[in-house]
Design a protein around this motif. Sequence first.
Motif, mmCIF file in Angstrom:
data_model
loop_
_atom_site.group_PDB
_atom_site.id
_atom_site.type_symbol
_atom_site.label_atom_id
_atom_site.label_comp_id
_atom_site.label_asym_id
_atom_site.label_seq_id
_atom_site.Cartn_x
_atom_site.Cartn_y
_atom_site.Cartn_z
ATOM 1 N N ARG A 138 0.848 -1.187 0.000
ATOM 2 C CA ARG A 138 0.000 0.000 0.000
ATOM 3 C C ARG A 138 0.886 1.241 0.000
ATOM 4 N NH1 ARG A 138 -3.591 0.921 5.271
ATOM 5 N NH2 ARG A 138 -1.482 1.018 6.142
ATOM 6 N N ILE A 139 0.438 2.299 -0.698
ATOM 7 C CA ILE A 139 1.099 3.601 -0.701
ATOM 8 C C ILE A 139 0.061 4.618 -0.236
ATOM 9 C CG2 ILE A 139 2.331 5.311 -2.081
ATOM 10 C CD1 ILE A 139 2.790 2.921 -4.119
ATOM 11 N N SER A 140 0.374 5.361 0.827
ATOM 12 C CA SER A 140 -0.632 6.247 1.416
ATOM 13 C C SER A 140 0.035 7.504 1.953
ATOM 14 C CB SER A 140 -1.384 5.513 2.534
ATOM 15 O OG SER A 140 -0.490 5.038 3.515
ATOM 16 N N LYS A 141 -0.807 8.428 2.417
ATOM 17 C CA LYS A 141 -0.264 9.666 2.975
ATOM 18 C C LYS A 141 -1.239 10.262 3.983
ATOM 19 C CE LYS A 141 -2.145 12.973 -0.414
ATOM 20 N NZ LYS A 141 -1.832 14.084 -1.333
ATOM 21 N N TYR A 142 -0.700 11.050 4.884
ATOM 22 C CA TYR A 142 -1.462 11.978 5.706
ATOM 23 C C TYR A 142 -1.106 13.386 5.238
ATOM 24 C CZ TYR A 142 -2.596 8.375 9.193
ATOM 25 O OH TYR A 142 -3.076 7.267 9.840
ATOM 26 N N GLU A 143 -2.135 14.195 4.942
ATOM 27 C CA GLU A 143 -1.910 15.586 4.565
ATOM 28 C C GLU A 143 -2.883 16.455 5.350
ATOM 29 O OE1 GLU A 143 -1.442 18.457 0.632
ATOM 30 O OE2 GLU A 143 -2.042 16.357 0.396
ATOM 31 N N ASN A 144 -2.311 17.317 6.186
ATOM 32 C CA ASN A 144 -3.114 18.163 7.078
ATOM 33 C C ASN A 144 -4.092 17.330 7.902
ATOM 34 O OD1 ASN A 144 -1.878 20.529 6.095
ATOM 35 N ND2 ASN A 144 -3.304 20.601 4.364
ATOM 36 N N GLY A 145 -3.617 16.150 8.332
ATOM 37 C CA GLY A 145 -4.404 15.294 9.184
ATOM 38 C C GLY A 145 -5.389 14.389 8.460
ATOM 39 N N VAL A 146 -5.526 14.544 7.126
ATOM 40 C CA VAL A 146 -6.456 13.726 6.349
ATOM 41 C C VAL A 146 -5.701 12.552 5.745
ATOM 42 C CG1 VAL A 146 -8.055 13.671 4.412
ATOM 43 C CG2 VAL A 146 -7.899 15.714 5.847
ATOM 44 N N TYR A 147 -6.177 11.326 6.042
ATOM 45 C CA TYR A 147 -5.508 10.126 5.539
ATOM 46 C C TYR A 147 -6.063 9.763 4.165
ATOM 47 C CZ TYR A 147 -3.995 5.299 5.044
ATOM 48 O OH TYR A 147 -3.444 4.132 4.576
ATOM 49 N N THR A 148 -5.171 9.403 3.217
ATOM 50 C CA THR A 148 -5.570 9.012 1.864
ATOM 51 C C THR A 148 -4.772 7.794 1.429
ATOM 52 O OG1 THR A 148 -6.007 11.319 1.273
ATOM 53 C CG2 THR A 148 -5.781 9.756 -0.543
#
Length: 932
Positions: free
Chosen positions: A303-313
């Motif tokens: 899996r490849i994911s991120k948190y940006e400004n607290g929003v998980y994607t």
Amino acid sequence: MKLKALFLVLFCFQTIIAQNSTEIFSENFNSNINNWYEGSDNKRTFSVRDGFYYFEHKQLQGSWLTTQNITIDTKRDYKIEAAIKKISGVKNSGYGLDWGTDNDYYEFLITSQGYFSLYNYNKSTNQFVAVKDWEYTSYTNNSEEVSNLLSISKIGNTTNFYVNNKLIYTATLKAIDVNRVGFVVNQNQKIGIDNINVSYLSNGQNFAFNEQFSSNTNYWPTGSNADANTYLQAGNYYFDQFKKSSGIYRFISVPIDSYKDFEIETELTRISGENNSGYGLVFGRNDANNQYLFNISGTGFYRISKYENGVYTNIIDWKTTDVINKNIGVANKLKIKKDQNKYTFYINDTYVNEISYAPFFGNNIGFVAFSTQKFAVNYLTIQYLDGKKNVIVTNDNNDKDYIINEDFSNNSASWVSANTENYYSYVANGKYHIEHKRETGGWYFGKNVTINQSKDFEIETTLERKTMANTSLAFVFGKKDDNNKYEFFITNNGSYLLRKYINGEKTIVFDWTESPYIATGTAPNRLSIRKNGNQFRFFINNQYLDKIDANSLPGTGFGWVIYDKTVLEIDDFKIKYLEEDFNNPPEIEIIEPEVVSRGFKIVKTKNIQVRGKATDKDGIYYVKINDIDAYVTANGDFNADIPLKFGDNELIVTAADIKGKTTTKKFFFKRESPVVVVNNNNNNNDDDDNDNVVTTNNGEYYALLIGVSEYGDAKIVDLEDLPNKDAEGLATILKTFYNFKPENVKVLVNAKRTEILNAFDDLRKKLTDEDNLLIFYAGHGVYEEDSEVGYWLPSDAEKEYTANWIQNSVIVSTIKRIKSKHTLLISDACFSGSIFKSRALTEDAPTAFKKLYELPSKKAITSGTLKTVPNKSVFYKYLIDRLKNNNEKYMSALDLFSAIKTPVANNSPNVPQYGVIHGIGDEGGDFIFIKK
């Protein structure tokens, strides 16, 4: 194709060991100073003469080898290249390069029928394994006595294979030692070897960060608490996670310039714990709310994911792959490669996926574990990639004004060159070739180029579409990331669009607009964007299109994006600053007559008055319309009387400024011949002057009504037989209440793509330019926002593949081919409003029914815009009600739309749409329903 028998003979007389030099071995066979084997018997012949090494295999089966002992440090990047000509023998047998050791080696082979292959031999199994089985390529020279240049380029963990400088295959090969290099010939053929060269491509690895965990000089977090225990031992960093639910992170700060190209690599060995929980890399981290993750699991998922400004994607949600080692105690290598404008992800040196480039949130890098499990980190390295530059400038001193001047004569600028399951790209013969292999989605190829936006500049590129499919392609400029960019689209049927994303918000700046200046089909098109003062001006093939305010570009990315199995060749890419006195061409505005779509209709008129305005800062020198000089005032207002012939007329307006710069615009008129009117209703001739009496001139009414309720693909939800019933119900209304003969009404239920298109073909053969056509579609619809393309889904559509979908452009072009006087399309499907993406909607039309009928029309009524619609159609309910309960003799399509728009909008989340189907002959009329 290739018969393998073990007639393997190694003729090696000289050992060559290269340490740090770039050139490892070079041979041109002007003599035999390197002692290549020479000799002859009834099985083979070897000889060095006349600048060639001749190698003949005389038997009907097996392979012969001849090699030199050449040692290559395979940790470094290297290249093997040889020019070989086929002299005689069978055409379907291979010959080529051999490299490796006696126990484990590769063979890169071609034939004189245009095929290539890659084999690996391992002595422990005594087997040849096809890494790449025989595949055809058009790049081989298949004539005898003509050389082919074979090249092998190993860069990092990727090996590229070329024939005559054309990339034909890319692979991540099993690592082997190399202590011999040479040639192989299969049965019954003779070759001549012109030269061979072996060299390093760089001087070894240059790590920006190299952590082997032999000590803790980089201060990795260690110690035990309620969450985890981390410690260094025996050259490993151990991570033992105790918590059952949340993720635990351990990281340090390592500054990485994410604008440069780089590679992050680590090796993790799972020791114990839950199989289906993720563990792996965390990178580009600023804090817990801003970070990227690349995780794998013991069950074979990544899996490849991120948190940006607290929003998980989830950028790439959990996907399974066979390349992950699932066993306890077996290591998995994770690698992230930033290459120009994308991040590419590898597991155990095998490509698994890629995402678009975005700058890191921060400098922290480390590891993460979810749920209870333990793993060991064997190493972590970061290196910048040699020879890769994102910002490129010309090296030609004669082009001092160019920021970039790329003619693709070579790939010194390191454009992406690879052959993957998603795309195939390479630079050759002065072009950058890009092939999109998948049915859906888009791929971006570009560079970061820094421009001083306070100056005036011009961007130019020439594109050649090599496939006829009407999929979108675009030039992308000012790209920061996917949420901040401009895209200038063109299609091969002659339309363009400009859209922008700013902070994720999409704006259509120019909607789809047809232009006669776009070369259709596979002809090249030159796109230009010129920043001059406070405006961006857009040109195609040096013809001015439009302009926008020159707001600051959000980023430095420039390149191309292609969609849906498209092949594109790019001839050039140039950006240059403009001199202060740069001369822009004049701008032309037509004031009279009013332009409708791309043209307008003139009835019983021998001449037309054309008025307009031409503007240019240097002053207007002349305006000509069809080579007739127009009267021009000092402020650029112009007018002229232009004679018209019967039939189609092209109006060409050309304006020139005082410095000789010109602009041309084209418009289209139609002058009709007088028509003798025959009143089918036997009305009094006095009624011919009545604007509310419609004379059909023997034209008939036809209807094609399509309902698709059931789909063969289980992934597409069936529609409970409702569209089928809707189509049949509409047929009953038309035959019962209106001028539709039963034999002229055709209903298609659960039709496949070919059945729908065949029905259109039948209409094309049957209808005349006096007939009227109603088309109705009810079923699933799809709209791809990235490519701005809408589709109907026939019953044989598959959710994952678009081959059987019917694109809007196909529907429009099919309607265009039908010679009806009036066509009305009624579409009751999700995203049906996308049929209007080529032009803004209009409700402007004359109200007199006679005039509406006289002027040809191509109109559409849809159940919504770019939104989903409910299965049980509110739109259809009011459509049938208004048709059934109409008490008027005549009802136009606009009247019908006006009657259903408000009740549908009030009783559903959708607002129906009415408008022109652009570019297929609408001249301002409308479809008229005539009651019996």
